[in-house]
Design a protein around this motif. Sequence first.
Motif, PDB file in Angstrom:
ATOM      1  N   LEU A   1       0.918  -1.484  -0.225  1.00 45.50           N
ATOM      2  CA  LEU A   1       0.011   0.179   0.163  1.00 45.50           C
ATOM      3  C   LEU A   1       0.705   1.543  -0.046  1.00 45.50           C
ATOM      4  CD1 LEU A   1      -2.582  -0.666   2.479  1.00 45.50           C
ATOM      5  CD2 LEU A   1      -2.794  -1.093  -0.095  1.00 45.50           C
ATOM      6  N   ILE A   2       2.019   1.238   0.730  1.00 47.07           N
ATOM      7  CA  ILE A   2       2.762   2.461   0.814  1.00 47.07           C
ATOM      8  C   ILE A   2       3.658   2.360  -0.488  1.00 47.07           C
ATOM      9  CG2 ILE A   2       5.063   3.364   1.911  1.00 47.07           C
ATOM     10  CD1 ILE A   2       4.071   1.562   4.503  1.00 47.07           C
ATOM     11  N   SER A   3       3.898   1.410  -1.532  1.00 48.34           N
ATOM     12  CA  SER A   3       4.599   1.784  -2.816  1.00 48.34           C
ATOM     13  C   SER A   3       2.802   1.942  -3.796  1.00 48.34           C
ATOM     14  CB  SER A   3       5.029  -0.157  -3.140  1.00 48.34           C
ATOM     15  OG  SER A   3       5.000  -0.408  -4.289  1.00 48.34           O
ATOM     16  N   LEU A   4       2.620   1.873  -3.485  1.00 50.00           N
ATOM     17  CA  LEU A   4       1.217   2.354  -4.634  1.00 50.00           C
ATOM     18  C   LEU A   4       0.997   3.686  -3.998  1.00 50.00           C
ATOM     19  CD1 LEU A   4      -1.234  -0.461  -4.087  1.00 50.00           C
ATOM     20  CD2 LEU A   4       0.038   0.030  -6.323  1.00 50.00           C
ATOM     21  N   CYS A   5       1.399   4.062  -2.266  1.00 44.48           N
ATOM     22  CA  CYS A   5       0.961   5.439  -2.697  1.00 44.48           C
ATOM     23  C   CYS A   5       1.931   6.333  -3.305  1.00 44.48           C
ATOM     24  CB  CYS A   5       0.935   5.733  -1.069  1.00 44.48           C
ATOM     25  SG  CYS A   5       0.800   7.297  -0.691  1.00 44.48           S
ATOM     26  N   GLY A   6       3.618   5.665  -3.245  1.00 42.29           N
ATOM     27  CA  GLY A   6       4.825   6.347  -3.839  1.00 42.29           C
ATOM     28  C   GLY A   6       4.181   6.470  -5.990  1.00 42.29           C
ATOM     29  N   GLN A   7       3.662   5.366  -5.764  1.00 45.93           N
ATOM     30  CA  GLN A   7       3.996   5.746  -7.515  1.00 45.93           C
ATOM     31  C   GLN A   7       2.831   6.497  -7.762  1.00 45.93           C
ATOM     32  OE1 GLN A   7       2.843   1.660  -8.925  1.00 45.93           O
ATOM     33  NE2 GLN A   7       3.619   0.575  -7.596  1.00 45.93           N
ATOM     34  N   LYS A   8       1.334   7.326  -7.177  1.00 41.53           N
ATOM     35  CA  LYS A   8       0.378   7.503  -6.872  1.00 41.53           C
ATOM     36  C   LYS A   8       0.250   8.961  -7.186  1.00 41.53           C
ATOM     37  CE  LYS A   8      -2.301   5.080  -8.722  1.00 41.53           C
ATOM     38  NZ  LYS A   8      -3.539   4.916 -10.517  1.00 41.53           N
ATOM     39  N   TYR A   9       1.903   9.367  -6.281  1.00 38.09           N
ATOM     40  CA  TYR A   9       2.141  10.744  -5.866  1.00 38.09           C
ATOM     41  C   TYR A   9       2.997  11.387  -6.865  1.00 38.09           C
ATOM     42  CZ  TYR A   9       4.963  14.104  -3.324  1.00 38.09           C
ATOM     43  OH  TYR A   9       5.557  15.186  -2.550  1.00 38.09           O
ATOM     44  N   LYS A  10       3.834  10.341  -6.658  1.00 36.37           N
ATOM     45  CA  LYS A  10       5.563  10.571  -8.521  1.00 36.37           C
ATOM     46  C   LYS A  10       4.177  10.928  -9.422  1.00 36.37           C
ATOM     47  CE  LYS A  10       9.350   7.918  -6.089  1.00 36.37           C
ATOM     48  NZ  LYS A  10       9.962   7.044  -6.905  1.00 36.37           N
ATOM     49  N   ALA A  11       3.050  10.168  -9.554  1.00 36.19           N
ATOM     50  CA  ALA A  11       2.405  10.492 -10.661  1.00 36.19           C
ATOM     51  C   ALA A  11       1.339  11.889 -10.488  1.00 36.19           C
ATOM     52  CB  ALA A  11       1.771   9.242 -11.368  1.00 36.19           C
ATOM     53  N   ASN A  12       1.556  12.670  -9.358  1.00 37.67           N
ATOM     54  CA  ASN A  12       1.018  13.635  -9.326  1.00 37.67           C
ATOM     55  C   ASN A  12      -0.513  13.037  -9.050  1.00 37.67           C
ATOM     56  OD1 ASN A  12       1.523  16.623  -8.107  1.00 37.67           O
ATOM     57  ND2 ASN A  12       0.004  17.179 -10.598  1.00 37.67           N
ATOM     58  N   GLU A  13      -0.780  12.309  -9.020  1.00 43.23           N
ATOM     59  CA  GLU A  13      -2.263  11.686  -8.580  1.00 43.23           C
ATOM     60  C   GLU A  13      -2.392  11.956  -7.290  1.00 43.23           C
ATOM     61  OE1 GLU A  13      -3.524   8.026  -9.991  1.00 43.23           O
ATOM     62  OE2 GLU A  13      -1.925   8.978 -11.976  1.00 43.23           O
ATOM     63  N   MET A  14      -2.556  13.046  -6.662  1.00 48.19           N
ATOM     64  CA  MET A  14      -2.689  12.805  -5.385  1.00 48.19           C
ATOM     65  C   MET A  14      -4.394  12.699  -4.087  1.00 48.19           C
ATOM     66  SD  MET A  14       0.105  14.319  -4.647  1.00 48.19           S
ATOM     67  CE  MET A  14       1.124  15.189  -4.976  1.00 48.19           C
ATOM     68  N   ASP A  15      -5.117  12.617  -4.485  1.00 47.36           N
ATOM     69  CA  ASP A  15      -6.055  12.114  -3.891  1.00 47.36           C
ATOM     70  C   ASP A  15      -6.190  10.702  -3.865  1.00 47.36           C
ATOM     71  OD1 ASP A  15      -7.526  14.194  -3.814  1.00 47.36           O
ATOM     72  OD2 ASP A  15      -8.783  14.823  -5.778  1.00 47.36           O
ATOM     73  N   SER A  16      -5.839   9.575  -5.167  1.00 50.14           N
ATOM     74  CA  SER A  16      -5.476   8.691  -5.131  1.00 50.14           C
ATOM     75  C   SER A  16      -3.686   7.813  -3.798  1.00 50.14           C
ATOM     76  CB  SER A  16      -4.914   8.122  -6.588  1.00 50.14           C
ATOM     77  OG  SER A  16      -6.222   8.033  -7.573  1.00 50.14           O
ATOM     78  N   ALA A  17      -3.142   8.791  -3.718  1.00 47.23           N
ATOM     79  CA  ALA A  17      -2.307   8.642  -2.897  1.00 47.23           C
ATOM     80  C   ALA A  17      -2.756   8.739  -1.471  1.00 47.23           C
ATOM     81  CB  ALA A  17      -0.628   9.357  -3.415  1.00 47.23           C
ATOM     82  N   LEU A  18      -3.036   9.596  -1.394  1.00 40.20           N
ATOM     83  CA  LEU A  18      -4.172  10.091   0.044  1.00 40.20           C
ATOM     84  C   LEU A  18      -5.361   8.404   0.326  1.00 40.20           C
ATOM     85  CD1 LEU A  18      -4.108  11.524   2.167  1.00 40.20           C
ATOM     86  CD2 LEU A  18      -6.457  12.769   1.124  1.00 40.20           C
ATOM     87  N   PHE A  19      -5.896   8.218  -0.593  1.00 41.98           N
ATOM     88  CA  PHE A  19      -6.547   7.238   0.036  1.00 41.98           C
ATOM     89  C   PHE A  19      -5.212   5.992  -0.130  1.00 41.98           C
ATOM     90  CE2 PHE A  19      -7.852   3.070  -2.163  1.00 41.98           C
ATOM     91  CZ  PHE A  19      -9.336   2.706  -1.357  1.00 41.98           C
ATOM     92  N   TYR A  20      -4.683   5.714  -0.604  1.00 44.54           N
ATOM     93  CA  TYR A  20      -3.916   4.528  -0.534  1.00 44.54           C
ATOM     94  C   TYR A  20      -3.245   4.726   0.514  1.00 44.54           C
ATOM     95  CZ  TYR A  20      -4.538   1.863  -4.974  1.00 44.54           C
ATOM     96  OH  TYR A  20      -4.978   1.884  -5.811  1.00 44.54           O
ATOM     97  N   ILE A  21      -2.247   5.610   1.520  1.00 41.04           N
ATOM     98  CA  ILE A  21      -1.754   6.656   2.244  1.00 41.04           C
ATOM     99  C   ILE A  21      -3.506   6.231   4.070  1.00 41.04           C
ATOM    100  CG2 ILE A  21      -2.045   7.911   3.551  1.00 41.04           C
ATOM    101  CD1 ILE A  21       1.167   6.167   3.380  1.00 41.04           C
ATOM    102  N   ASN A  22      -3.817   6.549   3.307  1.00 40.05           N
ATOM    103  CA  ASN A  22      -5.033   6.457   4.739  1.00 40.05           C
ATOM    104  C   ASN A  22      -5.386   4.639   5.314  1.00 40.05           C
ATOM    105  OD1 ASN A  22      -5.850   8.499   5.313  1.00 40.05           O
ATOM    106  ND2 ASN A  22      -6.312   9.380   3.844  1.00 40.05           N
ATOM    107  N   ALA A  23      -5.473   3.846   4.077  1.00 47.28           N
ATOM    108  CA  ALA A  23      -5.522   2.375   3.755  1.00 47.28           C
ATOM    109  C   ALA A  23      -4.476   1.800   4.333  1.00 47.28           C
ATOM    110  CB  ALA A  23      -5.640   1.809   2.830  1.00 47.28           C
ATOM    111  N   ALA A  24      -3.053   2.429   4.543  1.00 46.24           N
ATOM    112  CA  ALA A  24      -1.484   1.699   4.937  1.00 46.24           C
ATOM    113  C   ALA A  24      -1.864   1.799   6.610  1.00 46.24           C
ATOM    114  CB  ALA A  24      -0.592   2.541   4.364  1.00 46.24           C
ATOM    115  N   LEU A  25      -2.197   3.589   6.432  1.00 45.76           N
ATOM    116  CA  LEU A  25      -2.499   3.595   8.498  1.00 45.76           C
ATOM    117  C   LEU A  25      -3.608   2.836   9.068  1.00 45.76           C
ATOM    118  CD1 LEU A  25      -2.093   7.236   8.049  1.00 45.76           C
ATOM    119  CD2 LEU A  25      -1.091   6.196   9.746  1.00 45.76           C
TER     120      LEU A  25
END
Length: 609
Positions: free
Chosen positions: A40-64
């Motif tokens: 999940l953290i890795s997916l968050c990082g990928q979305k962050y690098k792609a500038n897809e912030m809403d998706s990145a936030l979704f994955y990091i909340n799932a990770a928490l």
Amino acid sequence: MKFSIGVILITQILFNAVNTVFAFELNTSISKNKVELKELISLCGQKYKANEMDSALFYINAALDKAQHVQDSHLFLVCYNYKGVILKEQSKYDLCLQAYNDALRYLPKEEYNINRLKLLLNIAIVHRKQGQFSKALLVLDNTLKNSESYPKSKTLASCFDEFGMILKNEKSERALLFLNKALEMRKELGNKRSIAKSYTNLGSFYNMRKNYSKALFYYKKSLELNEELKYRKSISVVCTNIGNLYLKIEKIDSAQIYYNRSLDIKEVIGDRNGEAVVCTSMGELYAMNKEYKKAENYLMRANRIAEEIEVLYLQQEINLQLKNLYAAQSKGKEALAYYDKYISIKDSIFNTENMQHMQEMETRYQTREKEQKIEVLNIEKEAKEKESFYMKIVLGVFLFSLLPIGFFVKQRQKTRILKERVAASNRECTKLGMELHDSISGSLTYLYRSMEKESVEDSFVDQLRQVSDEVRGISHQLNMTAIANQEFRDALSDSLQLDHFPDDIDLKIYVPDGFEIDDYEKKINLIRIVQELKTNSLKHGNASSIVISFSRLQNKVGLEYTDNGIGFDMKEAKKGNGLININERVELLSGKLDWQTSPGNGVSFHLTV
């Protein structure tokens, strides 16, 4: 007997076997959760690098959520830190600070390791982006002291860089010293991305100082490095900065080249906010070049994006640009429509901020009231204990001890009454300011716009518009909540209505770089004192020159106010409301005051609080 022992041994073996199986299953479950958490953290990082912030936030909340089952403090720290970075990119600064502070909870308080320093640095950056420079400097000062354990580290270089950026915003010459320190250290470390960032910040420093040749030099060095690193986001930022610089010096063709390049990148990486900002700049560029149709297309595009992403400040700027664009083409109806939108959004921003800070002030007030009640109860309790003690010794000693208590209670009552009077005055000012803003100012605005449509004489409409602007200015001047929310220099400027200050008055104001008053009551009362003094100088003193100076010595604030007016008789003036208001506020601040005035000799006012 042998049978019983056998049963016990078999039971013990079975119990151990069950425990082993349970422990194995538990470890397997934790291990599985850790794998899923890292994915999940890795997916968050990928979305962050792609500038897809809403998706990145979704994955990091799932990770928490997943981290709750793992109970790994290091992974909690990573998740909260990532969450803070994402929220910072989305400009959700309050939530961002909350995430960073949650991350700090998972670090040992006694240790100042590199992770703690990085988090403190991020917190300082957020405070700077919020415009809370004094808070940012406090956090940075703490970070810098403890960064000495990591000499020539990326974190220490970033601290220097951030110090420079804050001092740049405060227009301090010391900014250059810290920005150069950061650049030198980053060169030694060989981190090209950080070096490029230093070049960009130095470019911004020289741009603010209007040294455009040096600014362009550093911007282009940053651009070269970012192109080498193929870091598209930074390339687009630097291109926008260069475009803005060329626009300032009216090199339209050069500005257009860099804006187009920045816009292309922002479209690819999905930076919607950045896309709207560049489109707004492109609209301004084409308007300057009198290519009105192109300007309109870019501004309309920017407006659509700003409305979609719901950024009010951006919508405000775009509507003002559209109003100016149509006014330049003598399209009065369209210009008026967008000016209405601009005013509406501006008022919406003002009212939203006002409501938020009213709630904050109400919370502070209630908290202080509770603290005061607790303090009074403690004093009463202590007094009763003393009373009982002294009664056992001697009645005379007890009666003697009541004297300072009586004096203290009397003084406390006097201070409480004074606070209530001043607070009531501030509330009345705020209420009056809001009524002026919401009713009279709105009516005046409607009136002069109606006259514009009816083709009434231009000079009369201009005068009415000026009156409307002055009423709006007075409403903001009276609003104590708005004043408390601003930086001190801006609050002082608004409260004195410098935009409408008489041209024939020589006004000089001296406020040191970085000067701020964190105590909002002290800040409001000092500004109200200056307002009263200014009113007296203009209304009664017939002054042609006013000098206002603020200073700070250790934890004291100094105010000096002088004018060359006709002065007054102090004995007679004590009857006036103006002087009474000033003296009450000085007394509430426990200030040391020195008045020097007499008929024909102007006013000299010295206050230390």
